[in-house]
Each structure stands twice: as structure tokens, then as C-alpha cells.
Design an enzyme around this catalytic site. Structure first.
Site, PDB file in Angstrom:
ATOM      1  N   ALA A  71       0.948  -1.298   0.109  1.00 56.93           N
ATOM      2  CA  ALA A  71      -0.010   0.007   0.092  1.00 56.93           C
ATOM      3  C   ALA A  71       0.841   1.139   0.138  1.00 56.93           C
ATOM      4  CB  ALA A  71      -0.961   0.097   1.248  1.00 56.93           C
ATOM      5  N   LYS A  72       0.376   2.034  -0.888  1.00 55.79           N
ATOM      6  CA  LYS A  72       1.289   3.462  -0.880  1.00 55.79           C
ATOM      7  C   LYS A  72       0.415   4.414   0.261  1.00 55.79           C
ATOM      8  CE  LYS A  72       3.335   7.090  -3.882  1.00 55.79           C
ATOM      9  NZ  LYS A  72       4.602   7.096  -3.584  1.00 55.79           N
ATOM     10  N   ALA A  73       0.736   4.263   1.585  1.00 56.54           N
ATOM     11  CA  ALA A  73       0.391   4.688   2.596  1.00 56.54           C
ATOM     12  C   ALA A  73       1.252   5.764   3.124  1.00 56.54           C
ATOM     13  CB  ALA A  73       0.006   3.865   3.771  1.00 56.54           C
TER      14      ALA A  73
END
Ligand code: PMP
Length: 307
Positions: free
Chosen positions: A158-160
Site C-alpha cells: 500500500a502506498k500509505a
């Protein structure tokens, strides 16, 4: 800021002035890092300004949101259109697009499920991320004393926003020690990625990059490079790479939307190859930039013209 900023920001389906794109300090995201985002580039191309791999970026954004149980109101197509509209509205040509989804102002406390989801899209002009000479001359980097995210802690796919606390530790340590960037190992000791870039190394003509299981972000530039390598008939493998392999590599480079394809000229003060951009790196870089002149053939939907 020296960057040219867009005048307007897209917010939940409407345009607002850049100056008005503000949130309350008690928003959930400020305290608990509850955001997902993406980073996309618009290039000046043979088709006019065009967004590179827009749908793939928005798909990744939606997947990042899915992992965190964020039910984004907008479909992939709607968000793609919103990105195009934002670039158009801001009368920008080559620029960077930053869609971000986060948990906003609402109940206080860790449980995010009742906080409203906010979606914004901002745009600005952004040059070479790792320095203006980096694309040609390469960069001096180091290994980080920080590892990348351990499996089953924070999801690396996830690009969190929260993942970038780890990136900041890597980046600050590297910069304060005089390097441009740091490379982190995964929790098993294999090479993972830079603070904001995937990594490739080349030895005896074979190109290696860590697999998705090495706690990396599934980079879209990484995927593009794998595609180009196959087209160019290079031998490319996704494998676990021990740290010491890079010290004896012939070439190495970073990939990323911001960093594009940036050669690595030394790691921990050990020169990679002859300490300059390697010849295979140069070919891959050239083929990458020729996507934007139409000289490198790629799937048609990789370029979305801003009409
Ligand atoms: N890894 C990390 C940690 C990143 O932040 C980025 C930049 N988005 C990348 C890799 C490269 O991904 P992409 O090529 O999709 O920009």
C-alpha cells in the site's frame, strides 16, 4: 517553494483554490497517519502533454485504499478523469499529480471507521527529484541502518502516508551523512528499496530487482523497466538480492515516478562499475524517455493525452 504550483486543487469532486486546500488539525490523518496517495507524472510528449500510466497509478491508489478499508467514492475512471481535469484546469503541461485519500475530521481516537474520507488531487511542476545532474551523473548512496517495513506490520504494497515515516528515517540518515539517498534492507536482510524508489542492479549482463515479497512498493516505473528489458531482450529476474551483491555489481539504478531512472554511482563509497552511469542503464534510460517521443512502442493506454 520554487516549484510552480497549480492554482486549483480538486476536492471531493469540486475545484477549490490552492490556498483553501486546508484541513483541521484534529483530522484523523494528522494524528494516526491514515492516508493513501499516489504520484503521477505528466510529460510533454509527441501527443502533447500526456499522463504516464494514469490508470495503473489510480488502480494502485484504489488498492492501497482497499487494504485500509477505505471505501473511496470515486471509480477508477472518475478519478482518472479528475486527474486530467485538474491538470487542464491548472493549465500545466509537464507536471506531477498527487491524488491523496485520507480520514478527515470526526471522532477522536484510533478507530477510523466513522471519520469522513477526503479525496484531493493537487498538481505542481516538479523537476528531477534526486538533483538536476543525477540522471546523467548518477548518485552516491548508502545502506540505511533502518530496515524496510517487516511483513505483517505495515503493508508495503500500500502506498500509505504512514509508510513514509520509515522512508523519512532512511532519507534523513542518508542526507545527514552526506548521501543523496539510502537503500533499506528488508527484515530478512535482503535488498528492498530506497526511501522513494525501487532498485535494479546489473551483473554480467543480467538485470536483477527485488521481488514484491521484499517489502517494496510495486513501482510503476519498476514495472515499466521490466517491460522495457523484456522488449530489449535483456535477461531480467525478480530475485532476493543479498546486500553485498551491489558492491560487486557492474551497474545499479533507482526507478520511481519522481526519480525516473537515476543511475547509482557508488554505495557506501564503493564505486559501482566505473563509478559512472553504466551502458545498459543508459540504454534503458534512453528507451524510457523515448516513450514520450513515441520512439519506444508501449501499450497505447500508457499515455493519456490532456486534450
Ligand atoms: N518505492 C517507494 C517507497 C516509493 O515511494 C516509490 C515512489 N512512488 C517507488 C518505490 C517507485 O514507485 P513508482 O515507480 O510507482 O513511482
Amino acid at each position: 517553494m520554487s516549484e510552480k504550483l497549480g492554482d486549483y486543487v480538486w476536492h471531493n469532486g469540486k475545484f477549490i483554490a490552492w490556498e483553501d486546500a486546508k484541513i483541521h488539525i484534529m483530522s484523523h490523518v494528522i494524528h494516526y497517519g491514515s492516508s493513501v496517495f499516489d504520484g503521477i507524472r505528466v510529460y510533454d510528449t509527441h501527443l502533447g502533454p500526456a499522463v504516464f500510466r494514469l490508470k495503473d497509478h489510480i488502480k494502485r491508489l484504489k488498492e492501497s485504499a482497499q487494504i485500509y478499508r477505505m471505501d473511496v467514492n470515486w471509480t477508477i475512471d472518475e478519478m482518472c478523469q479528475a486527474c486530467v481535469d485538474t491538470v487542464k484546469k491548472n493549465k500545466l503541461a509537464a507536471c506531477y499529480i498527487r491524488p491523496v485519500v485520507f480520514r478527515g475530521y470526526g471522532p477522536f481516537g484510533v478507530n477510523p471507521l466513522k471519520n469522513p474520507l477526503e479525496t484531493y488531487i493537487a498538481t505542481w511542476e516538479w523537476g528531477a527529484y534526486l538533483g538536476s545532474e543525477a540522471l546523467e551523473q548518477g548518485v552516491n548512496v548508502c545502506f540505511s541502518s533502518w530496515n524496510r517495513l517487516a511483513p505483517n506490520s505495515l503493508p508495503a504494497l500500500a502506498k500509505a502516508g504512514s509508510n513514509y515515516m520509515n522512508s523519512q528515517l532512511i532519507k534523513m540518515e542518508a542526507i545527514l551523512n552526506g548521501y543523496v539517498e539510502g537503500i533499506a534492507l528488508d527484515s530478512h536482510g535482503y535488498i528492498s528499496e530506497g526511501s522513494g524508489e525501487n532498485i535494479f542492479i546489473i551483473k554480467n549482463g543480467t538485470i536483477l530487482t527485488p521481488p514484491l515479497s521484499a517489502s517494496i512498493l510495486p513501482g510503476i516505473t519498476r514495472d515499466t523497466v521490466i517491460y522495457l528489458c523484456k522488449e530489449l531482450n535483456y535477461n531480467i529476474k525478480e530475485v532476493n538480492i543479498p546486500r553485498e551483491h551491489i558492491y560487486r555489481a557492474d551497474e545499479a539504478f533507482f526507478t520511481g515516478t519522481a526519480a525516473e531512472i537515476t543511475p547509482i554511482r557508488s554505495v557506501d563509497k564503493i564505486n559501482i562499475g566505473n563509478g559512472k552511469r553504466g551502458s545498459i542503464t543508459a540504454v534503458i534510460q534512453e528507451n524510457f524517455f523515448k516513450i514520450f517521443t513515441g520512439q519506444t512502442k508501449v501499450p497505447e493506454d500508457w499515455l493519456t493525452p490532456i486534450k
